[in-house]
Write an enzyme that holds these catalytic residues in place. Structure first.
Site, PDB file in Angstrom:
ATOM      1  N   LEU A   1       1.361   2.321  10.851  1.00 29.46           N
ATOM      2  CA  LEU A   1       2.581   2.611  10.101  1.00 29.46           C
ATOM      3  C   LEU A   1       2.412   3.819   9.194  1.00 29.46           C
ATOM      4  CD1 LEU A   1       3.488  -1.041   9.091  1.00 29.46           C
ATOM      5  CD2 LEU A   1       4.682   0.350  10.779  1.00 29.46           C
ATOM      6  N   GLY A   2       1.188   4.062   8.728  1.00 28.13           N
ATOM      7  CA  GLY A   2       0.921   5.187   7.849  1.00 28.13           C
ATOM      8  C   GLY A   2      -0.565   5.371   7.677  1.00 28.13           C
ATOM      9  N   GLU A   3      -0.974   6.605   7.320  1.00 27.12           N
ATOM     10  CA  GLU A   3      -2.380   6.917   7.149  1.00 27.12           C
ATOM     11  C   GLU A   3      -2.597   7.654   5.839  1.00 27.12           C
ATOM     12  OE1 GLU A   3      -4.163   7.620  11.556  1.00 27.12           O
ATOM     13  OE2 GLU A   3      -2.739   9.119  10.859  1.00 27.12           O
ATOM     14  N   PHE A   7      -7.839   7.211   2.151  1.00 28.86           N
ATOM     15  CA  PHE A   7      -8.662   6.043   1.860  1.00 28.86           C
ATOM     16  C   PHE A   7      -8.308   4.830   2.717  1.00 28.86           C
ATOM     17  CE2 PHE A   7      -8.315   8.514  -2.104  1.00 28.86           C
ATOM     18  CZ  PHE A   7      -9.632   8.926  -2.177  1.00 28.86           C
ATOM     19  N   GLY A   8      -7.439   4.999   3.705  1.00 31.99           N
ATOM     20  CA  GLY A   8      -7.093   3.856   4.524  1.00 31.99           C
ATOM     21  C   GLY A   8      -5.847   4.074   5.340  1.00 31.99           C
ATOM     22  N   GLU A   9      -5.305   2.974   5.857  1.00 28.41           N
ATOM     23  CA  GLU A   9      -4.129   3.049   6.700  1.00 28.41           C
ATOM     24  C   GLU A   9      -3.315   1.772   6.562  1.00 28.41           C
ATOM     25  OE1 GLU A   9      -5.527   3.491  10.684  1.00 28.41           O
ATOM     26  OE2 GLU A   9      -7.003   1.887  10.477  1.00 28.41           O
ATOM     27  N   LYS A  46      -2.324  -3.333   4.904  1.00 25.09           N
ATOM     28  CA  LYS A  46      -2.896  -2.137   4.301  1.00 25.09           C
ATOM     29  C   LYS A  46      -4.417  -2.275   4.347  1.00 25.09           C
ATOM     30  CE  LYS A  46      -1.596   0.825   0.395  1.00 25.09           C
ATOM     31  NZ  LYS A  46      -0.778   0.865  -0.836  1.00 25.09           N
ATOM     32  N   ASP A 103       6.460   5.385  -9.718  1.00 24.63           N
ATOM     33  CA  ASP A 103       6.587   6.335  -8.604  1.00 24.63           C
ATOM     34  C   ASP A 103       7.824   6.009  -7.763  1.00 24.63           C
ATOM     35  OD1 ASP A 103       5.928   8.564  -7.129  1.00 24.63           O
ATOM     36  OD2 ASP A 103       4.510   7.516  -5.820  1.00 24.63           O
TER      37      ASP A 103
END
Length: 493
Positions: free
Chosen positions: A32-34, A37-39, A56, A150
Site C-alpha cells: 500500500l505504501g513504502e 523505515f518500512g512499508e 505497517k 499533520d
C-alpha cells in the site's frame, strides 16, 4: 440514494481484530505504501479475502525508533478504546524477527486528495460533507487529549461509503494529561498546512494547530489549490492574507462569503482569537444547507477474526467497506509477473526533530491509496483506458511525459517512475483480458497530492487522442474509478 449532507455517513460497520501469532492465517495481497523505515501492506484472511487489514511493517533499528513506533501505536490504541468513525483505528501490534508490525483498519476508498480537482476543488456541498467529518474526528481526538500535527488531504482516507478517516499518527502526541495542558515545541507536519506558530519554531498549543491545518484542507477542497507555501513572513501571499489585501485573487475569489468569513476565524495568526472546534461547528458556513448528495454505499466487509499477542483483548470497531465490484469481477486484469525493486522514498514513521524536517513529510506516501499488483484495487480517479496495446501505450506514455518536461525512468516491465521537481508518480499499464483496452494507472509516490493530480492531468491531456472514449464508463462499471457524486441543490438552500 439521496443523503442529506448535514447528516453523517452510514454508521455501525464490521469489527476487525488483529492477526494472531501465526502468520499462516493471513497473506499479503499488495504493498500500500513504502518508506525509508518500512512499508504498509494489505493483508487478508486466507479463508475469507473480504477480511482485510492494513499492516505497517517497520524494521527495528534503534531504541529511539522502537520508542517512536510504540508511541504511535499507544496513541492510536488510546483513541481506539472508545472509538469514532472518523479516524483509522489501531487493531494490534506485534514485534518479531527484527520488525514491528502495526495492524490498522483498512480504508478502501482512497485518499481525500484524490477527490480534489486541481484549480477547481469540488462542489461546496461535498467539501462541507467531508469537512464536517474532519471536524468531528478532530473533536474526538482532542477530547482524548491527543493532537495529530499533520492534518492534510493525504492523511485523510475514505471508505467506499464516503466515511472520512484521519490516519497516520506518527507525529501525534499527548498535549494534555489529567486535565493539565502542556505547550509543545517539536516542529513537525507538512509546511503548507502548518500553523505559523509551528513554522516559527517556538512553543505552541496543540489543538489550534490542527484547527489551522483543517482550514488549509478546506481551501484545497473548495478551490483545488493551496493559499501559500508557508505561513511565515517569507511568504508574500500569506502576508497579503494577514493584511486583508488579496481577497479578489485566487484562491479566495473561488469561495463564497460564508466560507471566507469562517476561514478568517480559522486562519488567524493570533492563537487566542483562532476559532475552536466548537465555534467552527456553529459557524454559518458549517451549518448552512448547501444541498443533498446522491450517495452509493458498498457492501460491508465481513468481520475478521484474529488474535494479537500484544493486545489479546483487542476488538476494535471498524468502518471497512467491500468494493462495489466483487474480486472475481476484477480478475480480468493482467499485471507483469516481475516487479523490480524500487528505491524507497525518504520517509519517517517517527517525528522530525528540526524545523527543516517539515519537508520530510512531503516526500512520503505512507497512505493507503497506493497500488502495485492487483487483487483488490482501490477506486481512484487517476486512471484511464487507451485504444492501443501495451507496447504502443507504453511508448505514448513516455513521449507524453517527456514532452511535459518530466523525468521518466523505467522501474519494471510496463512500469514507469515519472518525476517533476519534488513530486513523483508511479505509472503502471494493465492489459484487460476481456477487453481490447489497456488501463493506465497513476499513483502518487511522493510529494504534494494536488501537484500529483496536475501532473496526471497534463499527461492525460497529452494522450487525449489515444484515450478510449467508452473506457471511462467501463472503468466506472468495474469500480476502478469513482462515479462523481450527484449534487442536488435544495430550493431553500
Amino acid at each position: 440514494m439521496s443523503a442529506d449532507v448535514s447528516t453523517k455517513p452510514r454508521g455501525s460497520l464490521p469489527i476487525p481484530t488483529a492477526p494472531g501469532e501465526s502468520n499462516e492465517c493471513y497473506r499479503v495481497i499488495r504493498t500500500l505504501g513504502e518508506g525509508a523505515f518500512g512499508e504498509v501492506l494489505l493483508i487478508v484472511n486466507n479463508k475469507n479475502p473480504d477480511m482485510a487489514v492494513a499492516m505497517k511493517k517497520m524494521q527495528i533499528t534503534t531504541q529511539a525508533n522502537t520508542n517512536n513506533i510504540r508511541k504511535e501505536f499507544l496513541i492510536q490504541q488510546k483513541l481506539s478504546k472508545v472509538g469514532h468513525d472518523n479516524f483509522i483505528r489501531a487493531i494490534g501490534m506485534r514485534t518479531e524477527n527484527g520488525f514491528h508490525f502495526l495492524f490498522l483498519e483498512y480504508a478502501d476508498g482512497g485518499e481525500l486528495f484524490d477527490k480534489i480537482e486541481p484549480d477547481h476543488g469540488m462542489p461546496t456541498a461535498i467539501a462541507q460533507f467531508y469537512f464536517r467529518q474532519l471536524i468531528e474526528g478532530l473533536k474526538y481526538i482532542h477530547d482524548c487529549d491527543i493532537v495529530h500535527r499533520d492534518i492534510k488531504p493525504e492523511n485523510l482516507l475514505l471508505t467506499t461509503s464516503h466515511v472520512l478517516k484521519i490516519s497516520d499518527f506518527g507525529m501525534a502526541t499527548l498535549y494534555r494529561n489529567e486535565g493539565k495542558e502542556r505547550l509543545l515545541d517539536l516542529s513537525c507536519g507538512t509546511i503548507p498546512y502548518a500553523a505559523p506558530e509551528v513554522c516559527a519554531g517556538g512553543k505552541y498549543r496543540g489543538p489550534p494547530i490542527d484547527v489551522w491545518s483543517s482550514g488549509i484542507v478546506l481551501i484545497a477542497m473548495l478551490t483545488g489549490e493551496l493559499p501559500w507555501d508557508r505561513a511565515s513572513d517569507s511568504s508574500y501571499a500569506y502576508l497579503q492574507w494577514l493584511g486583508n489585501n488579496n481577497l479578489d485573487e485566487n484562491p479566495w475569489r473561488k469561495m463564497d462569503v460564508r466560507a471566507l468569513c469562517m476561514l478568517r476565524r480559522i486562519l488567524t495568526d493570533n492563537v487566542h482569537r483562532r476559532a475552536t472546534i466548537e465555534q467552527i461547528k456553529t459557524d454559518p458556513w458549517f451549518t448552512h444547507n448547501y444541498g443533498k448528495l446522491e450517495m452509493t454505499y458498498g457492501r460491508p466487509l465481513k468481520r475478521a477474526r484474529y488474535a494479537d499477542e500484544n493486545s489479546p483483548d483487542c476488538n476494535i470497531s471498524s468502518t471497512q467497506q467491500a468494493d462495489a465490484v466483487s474480486t472475481a469481477k476484477r480478475r480480468h486484469l493482467e499485471t507483469p509477473d516481475k516487479v523490480a525493486h524500487v528505491e524507497r522514498q525518504n520517509a519517517s514513521f517517527s517525528q522530525p526533530t528540526r524545523t527543516e524536517d517539515l519537508l520530510l513529510t512531503q516526500n512520503i506516501d505512507m497512505s493507503q491509496n497506493n497500488t502495485n499488483l492487483l487483487e483488490r484495487m482501490v477506486c481512484r480517479m487517476t486512471r484511464f483506458c487507451t485504444k492501443f496495446d501495451v507496447p504502443t501505450s507504453y511508448r505514448q506514455l513516455i513521449h507524453a511525459s517527456e514532452h511535459a518536461g518530466y523525468e521518466v525512468r523505467q522501474t519494471a516491465d510496463n512500469r514507469l517512475l515519472v518525476t517533476f521537481r519534488e513530486v513523483s508518480m508511479m505509472v503502471t499499464l494493465y492489459s484487460l483480458k476481456t477487453e481490447s483496452r489497456v488501463m493506465v494507472d497513476f499513483r502518487r509516490s511522493r510529494g504534494d497530492g494536488i501537484q500529483f493530480k496536475k501532473m496526471f492531468l497534463e499527461v492525460r491531456n497529452r494522450m487525449n487522442d489515444s484515450i478510449c472514449v467508452d473506457g471511462q464508463n467501463f472503468l466506472e462499471d468495474c469500480g476502478y474509478v469513482p462515479r462523481k457524486p450527484q449534487f442536488v441543490r435544495e430550493a431553500n438552500a
